[in-house]
Design an enzyme around this catalytic site. Sequence first.
Site, PDB file in Angstrom:
ATOM      1  CE  LYS A 174      -2.047  -1.329   3.730  1.00 45.18           C
ATOM      2  NZ  LYS A 174      -2.943  -1.547   4.891  1.00 45.18           N
ATOM      3  CB  THR A 205      -6.962   8.531   6.627  1.00 41.87           C
ATOM      4  OG1 THR A 205      -5.990   9.030   7.577  1.00 41.87           O
ATOM      5  CG2 THR A 205      -7.083   9.503   5.466  1.00 41.87           C
ATOM      6  N   GLY A 207      -8.797   3.926  10.075  1.00 51.33           N
ATOM      7  CA  GLY A 207      -9.395   2.671   9.649  1.00 51.33           C
ATOM      8  C   GLY A 207      -9.208   2.329   8.188  1.00 51.33           C
ATOM      9  CB  THR A 208      -7.274   3.817   5.374  1.00 52.82           C
ATOM     10  OG1 THR A 208      -6.078   3.959   6.150  1.00 52.82           O
ATOM     11  CG2 THR A 208      -7.957   5.160   5.258  1.00 52.82           C
ATOM     12  N   GLY A 209      -6.597   1.006   6.538  1.00 55.86           N
ATOM     13  CA  GLY A 209      -5.985  -0.308   6.338  1.00 55.86           C
ATOM     14  C   GLY A 209      -6.931  -1.437   6.681  1.00 55.86           C
ATOM     15  CB  CYS A 210      -9.238  -1.943   9.558  1.00 54.62           C
ATOM     16  SG  CYS A 210      -8.105  -1.728  10.937  1.00 54.62           S
TER      17      CYS A 210
END
Length: 265
Positions: A174, A205, A207-210
């Site tokens: 990412k 932003t 919680g973007t990865g989750c």
Amino acid sequence: MTAIALTIAGSDSGGGAGIQADLKAFSALGVYGASVLTAITAQNTRAVTLVEPLSPEIVRAQIAAVFDDLEVRAVKIGMLGDPQLIRTVAEGLRGRDLAVVVDPVMVAKSGDRLLAADAIAALRSELLPLATVLTPNLPEAAELLGTAPAPDLETREAQGRALGALGPGWVLMKGGHADGPTCADLLLGPERHLLSAPRIATRNTHGTGCSLSAAIAAGMAQGLAVPEAVARAHRWLHGAIAAADRLQIGSGHGPVHHFHEWWQA
């Protein structure tokens, strides 16, 4: 039959990341979500003030209960916290015919650490070989490899290939932590795909990865191949980030808007 995905992760009391974000992502994309809780965090948009891992016994029992009754097609793994929990989850999944998306959660958006330093070796040896897709950001990829974050796309690809050699079928490197007007995610596996989108100027932003890893798992639960599941998740998350400022949640790093395609506000 309704597609079912399982999230194995920690709870975010602020609702923007972790189990809460995963279940929202599943629902937004038309998938029924089940959950196995690994830890409880006292957390909001500004900070993580306390983390309490759950016992291996209750984590093991949750996994057994879900698989005993539900026809889970894909699993997303998030925050695990310590080596014992990593081994417990690996034991619960090993030998099952599942799509597994591993998000190697190490640090919260606030900067608070969520994975013990001594757990990284267990993550590499226990979970990476089970992963259909691994979704590290640049600092997480560097920690897994014991090196510095990739400064350019060429190095990012080399690090992704090195992570792939540890077992995952696909690695999504990412690009959110990189600089520049464009955010580029690099998917590496049997094929190479570069997914780019304009970088959005927002602090919301959380919680973007989750959410991205959960969205990928949702697609795979619905039968999408990995490149298609990743591409759809990438488009959906870009929309969720673009709409995040509409939510106005908290005074720190607010959450992305999981239901931007559904809510009018």
